[in-house]
Design a protein around this motif. Structure first.
Motif, PDB file in Angstrom:
ATOM      1  N   THR A   1     -14.636  12.461   5.118  1.00 24.84           N
ATOM      2  CA  THR A   1     -15.620  12.929   4.146  1.00 24.84           C
ATOM      3  C   THR A   1     -17.036  12.647   4.629  1.00 24.84           C
ATOM      4  O   THR A   1     -17.726  11.756   4.157  1.00 24.84           O
TER       5      THR A   1
ATOM      6  N   GLU B   1     -13.201  14.545   8.585  1.00 22.35           N
ATOM      7  CA  GLU B   1     -11.946  14.177   7.950  1.00 22.35           C
ATOM      8  C   GLU B   1     -12.061  12.935   7.076  1.00 22.35           C
ATOM      9  O   GLU B   1     -11.239  12.711   6.193  1.00 22.35           O
TER      10      GLU B   1
ATOM     11  N   TYR C   1     -16.533  22.189   6.490  1.00 24.61           N
ATOM     12  CA  TYR C   1     -16.373  22.724   7.834  1.00 24.61           C
ATOM     13  C   TYR C   1     -17.038  21.832   8.864  1.00 24.61           C
ATOM     14  O   TYR C   1     -18.092  21.258   8.631  1.00 24.61           O
TER      15      TYR C   1
ATOM     16  N   GLY D   1     -11.812  24.146   9.051  1.00 22.15           N
ATOM     17  CA  GLY D   1     -11.907  23.674   7.683  1.00 22.15           C
ATOM     18  C   GLY D   1     -11.127  22.387   7.504  1.00 22.15           C
ATOM     19  O   GLY D   1     -10.051  22.217   8.064  1.00 22.15           O
TER      20      GLY D   1
ATOM     21  N   THR E   1     -13.159  22.655   0.669  1.00 20.95           N
ATOM     22  CA  THR E   1     -13.037  22.609   2.099  1.00 20.95           C
ATOM     23  C   THR E   1     -14.421  22.418   2.713  1.00 20.95           C
ATOM     24  O   THR E   1     -15.365  23.113   2.366  1.00 20.95           O
TER      25      THR E   1
ATOM     26  N   MET F   1      -9.827  19.811   4.381  1.00 24.40           N
ATOM     27  CA  MET F   1      -9.695  19.611   2.935  1.00 24.40           C
ATOM     28  C   MET F   1     -10.216  18.226   2.560  1.00 24.40           C
ATOM     29  O   MET F   1      -9.863  17.233   3.187  1.00 24.40           O
TER      30      MET F   1
ATOM     31  N   ASP G   1     -20.427  20.239   7.021  1.00 28.32           N
ATOM     32  CA  ASP G   1     -20.145  19.080   6.186  1.00 28.32           C
ATOM     33  C   ASP G   1     -21.376  18.265   5.816  1.00 28.32           C
ATOM     34  O   ASP G   1     -21.499  17.840   4.671  1.00 28.32           O
TER      35      ASP G   1
ATOM     36  N   SER H   1     -10.901  15.747  -0.926  1.00 28.56           N
ATOM     37  CA  SER H   1     -10.673  15.614  -2.371  1.00 28.56           C
ATOM     38  C   SER H   1     -11.983  15.348  -3.102  1.00 28.56           C
ATOM     39  O   SER H   1     -12.950  14.851  -2.517  1.00 28.56           O
ATOM     40  N   HIS H   2     -11.994  15.658  -4.386  1.00 27.10           N
ATOM     41  CA  HIS H   2     -13.179  15.371  -5.202  1.00 27.10           C
ATOM     42  C   HIS H   2     -13.458  13.872  -5.238  1.00 27.10           C
ATOM     43  O   HIS H   2     -14.612  13.448  -5.209  1.00 27.10           O
TER      44      HIS H   2
END
Length: 181
Positions: A147, A145, A3, A13, A1, A15, A49, A17-18
């Motif tokens: 990344t 969102e 922020y 938070g 997560t 989410m 983030d 993905s890797h």
């Protein structure tokens, strides 16, 4: 997560993905470009983030990360001392932090550094001031969102207009009107 402060100003938070984080780190290693020879000064708290760029990208390419303590983040003299003493070559900050550093008489310590700017709109005036100390200026944009950063634009002394830029690798940008067209 990861922020983000979000549009409400309250941390939330998100989410990630890797795979998305890996895409982000590999894209940022190419442009703006971070290599094993670089030393990046991390100014961001690990709770937000953009710390992802400051930690994961340098470590993924074998570069060094220098962590600035919370006690120096608002002290331009201390930050510029770290830049000079540690041989910092890459620094990411918001426009408000860049203004603080560029207002200091020792701003020359940033000469030759790769300057990354994001988190707030980069004005023409600030871009010109940043380009006066380094010809390696990158404007970064993106909501958490997607990344961390999703668009990137390099400015130079002949192209000083801070545009949104091009999408990072494996990312697409859409410009929509009020009707989502």
């Amino acid at each position: 997560t990861l922020y983000t402060s979000g549009s409400t100003g309250k941390p939330k938070g998100v989410m990630v993905s890797h795979g998305a984080l890996r895409n982000f780190t590999s894209s940022m290693a190419v442009a703006p470009g971070i290599t094993a020879d670089d030393r990046l000064l991390s100014l961001t708290t690990f709770c937000f983030d953009i710390f992802g760029l400051e930690l994961y990208v340098p470590l993924s390419v074998g570069a060094r990360v220098v962590l600035a303590g919370n006690d120096v983040n608002l002290d331009p003299q201390a930050l510029l001392d770290i830049v000079q003493r540690q041989g910092i070559s890459v620094l990411q900050a918001t426009p408000s932090t860049w203004r603080m550093l560029l207002d200091h008489p020792r701003r020359g310590a940033l000469q030759g550094c790769k300057l990354l700017c994001g988190g707030e709109a980069l004005s023409d005036e600030l871009a010109a001031r940043m380009l006066a100390v380094s010809d390696q200026l990158w404007n970064l944009y993106g909501p958490t969102e997607t990344t961390i950063w999703s668009a990137i634009h390099r400015l130079d002394r002949s192209h000083t207009k801070p545009w949104l830029g091009r999408p990072i690798d494996n990312t697409t940008l859409y410009i929509l009107d009020a009707d989502l067209q």
